[in-house]
Scaffold this motif. Structure first.
Motif, PDB file in Angstrom:
ATOM      1  N   ASP A 182      -8.224   2.543  -6.265  1.00 54.26           N
ATOM      2  CA  ASP A 182      -7.424   3.357  -5.351  1.00 54.26           C
ATOM      3  C   ASP A 182      -5.977   2.910  -5.347  1.00 54.26           C
ATOM      4  O   ASP A 182      -5.059   3.715  -5.367  1.00 54.26           O
ATOM      5  CB  ASP A 182      -8.006   3.258  -3.939  1.00 54.26           C
ATOM      6  CG  ASP A 182      -9.428   3.745  -3.902  1.00 54.26           C
ATOM      7  OD1 ASP A 182      -9.635   4.940  -4.068  1.00 54.26           O
ATOM      8  OD2 ASP A 182     -10.340   2.904  -3.737  1.00 54.26           O
ATOM      9  N   ARG A 183      -5.828   1.577  -5.305  1.00 55.77           N
ATOM     10  CA  ARG A 183      -4.475   1.035  -5.331  1.00 55.77           C
ATOM     11  C   ARG A 183      -3.700   1.539  -6.527  1.00 55.77           C
ATOM     12  O   ARG A 183      -2.578   2.011  -6.435  1.00 55.77           O
ATOM     13  CB  ARG A 183      -4.549  -0.506  -5.398  1.00 55.77           C
ATOM     14  CG  ARG A 183      -4.420  -1.146  -4.045  1.00 55.77           C
ATOM     15  CD  ARG A 183      -2.965  -1.141  -3.620  1.00 55.77           C
ATOM     16  NE  ARG A 183      -2.818  -1.129  -2.178  1.00 55.77           N
ATOM     17  CZ  ARG A 183      -2.839  -2.226  -1.418  1.00 55.77           C
ATOM     18  NH1 ARG A 183      -3.006  -3.393  -1.953  1.00 55.77           N
ATOM     19  NH2 ARG A 183      -2.684  -2.127  -0.125  1.00 55.77           N
ATOM     20  N   GLU A 209      -2.767   5.097  -6.392  1.00 55.65           N
ATOM     21  CA  GLU A 209      -1.630   5.334  -5.506  1.00 55.65           C
ATOM     22  C   GLU A 209      -0.332   4.954  -6.189  1.00 55.65           C
ATOM     23  O   GLU A 209       0.674   5.656  -6.085  1.00 55.65           O
ATOM     24  CB  GLU A 209      -1.786   4.509  -4.225  1.00 55.65           C
ATOM     25  CG  GLU A 209      -3.040   4.865  -3.468  1.00 55.65           C
ATOM     26  CD  GLU A 209      -2.743   5.405  -2.090  1.00 55.65           C
ATOM     27  OE1 GLU A 209      -1.880   4.823  -1.430  1.00 55.65           O
ATOM     28  OE2 GLU A 209      -3.352   6.411  -1.705  1.00 55.65           O
ATOM     29  N   ARG A 213       0.054   7.024   7.559  1.00 55.24           N
ATOM     30  CA  ARG A 213      -0.926   6.029   7.142  1.00 55.24           C
ATOM     31  C   ARG A 213      -1.175   4.996   8.238  1.00 55.24           C
ATOM     32  O   ARG A 213      -2.313   4.583   8.478  1.00 55.24           O
ATOM     33  CB  ARG A 213      -0.456   5.309   5.875  1.00 55.24           C
ATOM     34  CG  ARG A 213      -0.576   6.160   4.621  1.00 55.24           C
ATOM     35  CD  ARG A 213       0.141   5.509   3.463  1.00 55.24           C
ATOM     36  NE  ARG A 213       0.097   6.342   2.269  1.00 55.24           N
ATOM     37  CZ  ARG A 213      -0.880   6.286   1.363  1.00 55.24           C
ATOM     38  NH1 ARG A 213      -1.874   5.438   1.529  1.00 55.24           N
ATOM     39  NH2 ARG A 213      -0.863   7.070   0.311  1.00 55.24           N
ATOM     40  N   ARG A 214      -0.110   4.630   8.914  1.00 52.35           N
ATOM     41  CA  ARG A 214      -0.288   3.629   9.964  1.00 52.35           C
ATOM     42  C   ARG A 214      -1.046   4.229  11.148  1.00 52.35           C
ATOM     43  O   ARG A 214      -1.852   3.551  11.786  1.00 52.35           O
ATOM     44  CB  ARG A 214       1.054   3.052  10.376  1.00 52.35           C
ATOM     45  CG  ARG A 214       1.657   2.223   9.239  1.00 52.35           C
ATOM     46  CD  ARG A 214       3.004   1.693   9.588  1.00 52.35           C
ATOM     47  NE  ARG A 214       2.895   0.635  10.588  1.00 52.35           N
ATOM     48  CZ  ARG A 214       3.929   0.156  11.250  1.00 52.35           C
ATOM     49  NH1 ARG A 214       5.123   0.643  11.036  1.00 52.35           N
ATOM     50  NH2 ARG A 214       3.760  -0.801  12.116  1.00 52.35           N
ATOM     51  N   GLY A 222      -4.519   3.898  10.538  1.00 49.81           N
ATOM     52  CA  GLY A 222      -5.077   2.554  10.577  1.00 49.81           C
ATOM     53  C   GLY A 222      -4.711   1.662   9.407  1.00 49.81           C
ATOM     54  O   GLY A 222      -5.391   0.678   9.140  1.00 49.81           O
ATOM     55  N   ALA A 223      -3.616   1.986   8.689  1.00 46.81           N
ATOM     56  CA  ALA A 223      -3.184   1.102   7.605  1.00 46.81           C
ATOM     57  C   ALA A 223      -2.595  -0.165   8.217  1.00 46.81           C
ATOM     58  O   ALA A 223      -1.784  -0.096   9.130  1.00 46.81           O
ATOM     59  CB  ALA A 223      -2.133   1.799   6.753  1.00 46.81           C
ATOM     60  N   THR A 224      -3.019  -1.322   7.710  1.00 44.63           N
ATOM     61  CA  THR A 224      -2.468  -2.575   8.215  1.00 44.63           C
ATOM     62  C   THR A 224      -1.092  -2.805   7.589  1.00 44.63           C
ATOM     63  O   THR A 224      -0.799  -2.261   6.527  1.00 44.63           O
ATOM     64  CB  THR A 224      -3.367  -3.761   7.850  1.00 44.63           C
ATOM     65  OG1 THR A 224      -3.516  -3.773   6.429  1.00 44.63           O
ATOM     66  CG2 THR A 224      -4.733  -3.654   8.495  1.00 44.63           C
ATOM     67  N   PRO A 225      -0.263  -3.617   8.229  1.00 49.80           N
ATOM     68  CA  PRO A 225       1.058  -3.888   7.661  1.00 49.80           C
ATOM     69  C   PRO A 225       0.953  -4.400   6.229  1.00 49.80           C
ATOM     70  O   PRO A 225       1.741  -4.031   5.372  1.00 49.80           O
ATOM     71  CB  PRO A 225       1.622  -4.961   8.581  1.00 49.80           C
ATOM     72  CG  PRO A 225       0.891  -4.821   9.845  1.00 49.80           C
ATOM     73  CD  PRO A 225      -0.456  -4.285   9.520  1.00 49.80           C
ATOM     74  N   SER A 272      -1.330  -3.803   3.994  1.00 48.78           N
ATOM     75  CA  SER A 272      -1.691  -2.814   2.984  1.00 48.78           C
ATOM     76  C   SER A 272      -0.471  -1.973   2.625  1.00 48.78           C
ATOM     77  O   SER A 272      -0.307  -1.573   1.474  1.00 48.78           O
ATOM     78  CB  SER A 272      -2.857  -1.944   3.461  1.00 48.78           C
ATOM     79  OG  SER A 272      -2.414  -0.941   4.334  1.00 48.78           O
ATOM     80  N   ILE A 273       0.417  -1.748   3.600  1.00 49.93           N
ATOM     81  CA  ILE A 273       1.651  -1.012   3.309  1.00 49.93           C
ATOM     82  C   ILE A 273       2.588  -1.874   2.465  1.00 49.93           C
ATOM     83  O   ILE A 273       3.078  -1.463   1.420  1.00 49.93           O
ATOM     84  CB  ILE A 273       2.380  -0.638   4.625  1.00 49.93           C
ATOM     85  CG1 ILE A 273       1.472   0.191   5.538  1.00 49.93           C
ATOM     86  CG2 ILE A 273       3.698   0.063   4.334  1.00 49.93           C
ATOM     87  CD1 ILE A 273       1.360   1.628   5.195  1.00 49.93           C
TER      88      ILE A 273
END
Ligand code: ADP
Ligand code: MG
Lengths: 254, 419
Positions: free
Chosen positions: B5-6, B9, B322-323, B326-329, B331-332
């Protein structure tokens, strides 16, 4: 909280519905240079599990501000906020991210779908942040797309879908992570009345399944499709009452 | 961190604006290309210059006598002196870490008159009286027969080893010189071997026109007594002749009654010193290459950082979404960092490949057009490539750091508000 009262004599249960949201004396100001705009001036209210609440008020009355704080996208200046019994205060951004992911589903007026991702990928996104495996994720996302009647549109990009369809994708996305509470900021604001009712029908059916839902709206007809209306004016709640829900047509079969 | 996935993206993000991605990548590509080419050119120059040293043991010094410049113990200045064969043993006894000490005598030289005769053919050649060790100090390939050995030294045999150049001037084509006699300054020597020197230096022609005879036979045949013309002294690996030579001079000065501070009495040519000087020069060149290359690379990195800033800015809203989901800092941040590292490495690898290709082409041309003075076989070793890669990863990290930080600086609610 579910608790059992056990006294000496006959056993009986008092089932009290869980307080999903409990806020007390909530304040929020926006500071712009010298000026400070006091938007929320002491909000107290509680939402129990399974409620469908409409937050009403004229434009600029602070509805979005309140919902954003409830959705942990913004922070209050003062007051307490308990979400499913957990205090929401001074959380690290990492914990906040987890709570948003696990407890909250957000639906926006402007859908806020990711434009270069298909409907299915958009719905699967919160599951990705849960760390779910791709296959499992897509299967689950597909189930939610079916639920909002868009299974056939799974591979389409947002710009290939109508406004109503996009909002249904957004609802499916908000539901996919099985949140405790669904927050919707004017979900029908960008839609015509037919599609608005379609969206409300879905929201009602989700609520029928027991999901707690808060909707911000300034449209009377939309508000009356909820079970309770909270009226905001000048930063305080001026009226908070249960109503008789107006059911959308064919709400029973989605 | 490196799941499918990464990568999807990252590829999605980079391919969303191909033109910009390629332009950005070009900055880093160019930087690393310049670095590689500069290093390779330096290496080529180094290879070329070092080739002039041939296979000579570089830890070697040549030492001859000059006029004494200071009166000492009642002896006047302006005297001349000669090394004696006994000096060799004295040096061996008094100076540590000596590998070879070869006393030498010499006849003839550049432009000298003809000194060698064979039948009707004559020629002017350098003739050396040498010990067997000299072949270790000035390597040569014995192309037929053998070189001098201690039997020759002990029995003062009149044998000679001639260069391929000597063979061509004194012998008919295809004639075997082994076992034939040549007359050096009127004395007959029997040829027992031929050699060819590998030296690639400028006067390689001259290098093949030498004749080697045993030191002892040379002294006897040409009346040198116990005198020694000059010496080739090699120190053991691990110690440097440059440091040891003062001790050698002291031994000599003492034995020949020379003032200890008379620096002009003994002439020397220190290969090791010359070699170190060249090594230092190329080290400096390498530093300059790294400096220039890194500067160019830096501008590429800044370009990437800049683009990542713009990308983050453009995607503020998406990051907000995304945040909210629920995206964590991390992961961003990770996404931005990975994107920047990926872009840096890909463009860097292309720069390295392009550099390698150009170097390959240059080598092809050099091979085809024959050797060029002072330049040969430019190359970049795997160490440089690995260094470059590490530089790239680190700089990719740096390039992405500020943009990544920017990406999570805004509150989700503010990020969502931007259009
Ligand atoms: N980020 C902000 N900075 C400054 N003022 C803001 C900001 N967000 C909202 N406001 C102001 O706060 C008031 C309440 O806004 P909002 O909560 O969006 O109202 P509603 O959603 O009820 O229309 C408005 O007057 C608005 O202009
Ligand atoms: Mg609003």
């Amino acid at each position: 909280m579910n608790f059992t009262k056990e006294s000496g004599k006959p056993r009986y249960f008092v089932i009290e519905l869980i307080k999903m949201i409990e806020i007390k004396d909530l304040h929020k100001s926006y500071v712009m240079g010298e000026n400070s705009l006091h938007v929320l001036k002491g909000i107290d209210f509680t939402v129990k599990e399974g409620e469908l609440v409409a937050i009403m008020g004229s434009s600029g009355s602070g509805k979005s501000t309140l919902l954003n704080i409830l959705g942990m996208l913004d922070e209050a200046d003062k007051g307490s906020y308990y979400l499913d019994g957990k205090p929401i205060k001074n959380l690290s951004e990492k914990i906040a991210a987890r709570y948003r992911n696990k407890f909250l589903g957000f639906v926006f007026q402007s859908f806020n779908l990711i434009t270069y991702k298909s409907a299915l990928e958009n719905v699967a996104m919160p599951l990705y942040y849960q760390g779910m495996k791709r296959n499992e994720r897509n299967k689950k996302a597909m189930r939610y797309l079916e639920k909002v009647g868009l299974a056939d549109w799974a591979t389409h990009l947002p710009n290939e879908l109508s406004g109503g369809q996009n909002q249904r994708v957004a609802i499916a996305r908000a539901l996919a992570s099985e949140p405790k509470v669904l927050l919707a900021d004017e979900p029908t604001g960008a839609l015509d009345s037919t599609t608005s009712y379609e969206v409300m029908r879905i929201i009602q059916s989700i609520n029928d399944e027991g999901k707690t839902i808060l909707i911000v709206t300034h449209e009377d007809d939309i508000a009356h499709m909820c079970k309770r209306i909270v009226n905001l004016r000048d930063g305080v709640i001026i009226k908070d009452s249960k109503i008789n829900q107006v059911r959308t047509k064919s709400a029973t079969h989605v | 961190m490196f799941n499918r996935d990464r990568w999807e993206e990252i590829l999605e993000a980079l391919s969303s604006n191909w033109f910009r991605t390629v332009l950005t990548a070009f900055g880093v590509l160019w930087g690393i290309f310049i670095l590689v080419i500069l290093l390779a050119a330096g290496k080529g120059l180094e290879n070329g210059v070092k080739a002039d040293f041939g296979d000579i043991a570089t830890n070697t010094m040549f030492m001859w006598t000059q006029t004494i410049s200071k009166p000492y113990k009642g002896l006047p200045k302006g005297r001349r002196f000669s090394y004696k064969i006994s000096d060799v043993q004295a040096i061996k006894d008094n100076v540590p870490n000596m590998r070879f000490i070869s006393p030498r005598n010499q006849l003839g030289g550049f432009g000298g008159s003809n000194n060698v005769v064979r039948g009707l053919n004559t020629g002017a050649f350098n003739v050396y009286g040498d010990y067997p060790e000299i072949i270790e100090q000035q390597p040569m390939d014995i192309t037929s027969g053998r070189f001098i050995n201690y039997g020759d030294i002990d029995e003062k045999r009149k044998i000679a080893i001639i260069g391929e150049g000597v063979k061509t001037s004194l012998y008919e084509f295809g004639e075997d010189p082994l076992g034939t006699y040549i007359k050096i300054n009127g004395v007959n020597f029997i040829v027992v071997g031929t050699y060819k020197k590998k030296s690639q230096g400028g006067d390689s022609e001259e290098d093949q026109k030498e004749i080697y005879v045993p030191f002892t036979s040379f002294s006897q045949a040409f009346n040198r007594g116990d005198r020694v013309g000059w010496m080739a002294i090699t120190a053991e690996d691990g110690s440097s002749i440059t440091q040891l030579k003062e001790q050698i001079f002291d031994v000599i000065k003492q034995r020949h009654t020379i003032h200890p501070e008379d620096d002009r009495a003994i002439g020397n040519f220190d290969l090791y010193e010359q070699y170190s000087r060249i090594e230092r020069l190329f080290f400096a060149l390498k530093i300059i290459a790294y400096f220039v290359g890194t500067l160019v690379l830096l501008s590429g990195i800044i370009g990437i950082s800049n683009i990542m800033l713009i990308v983050v800015k453009e995607r503020t809203k998406e990051i907000g979404i995304r945040r909210a989901l629920g995206a964590t800092p991390w992961s961003i941040r990770g996404q931005v960092l990975l994107e920047s590292i990926f872009l840096t490495i890909i463009s860097g690898m292309m720069g390295i490949s392009l550099g390698a290709l150009v170097i390959y082409a240059i080598n092809k041309v050099l091979d085809a057009s024959g050797p060029v003075d002072m330049f040969s076989n430019p190359s970049v070793d795997i160490g440089v490539v690995i260094t470059a890669l590490i530089i790239l990863i680190v700089s990719g990290l740096f390039a992405g750091f500020i943009p990544a930080q920017n990406a999570i600086k805004v509150k989700p609610v503010d990020a969502l508000r931007t259009e």
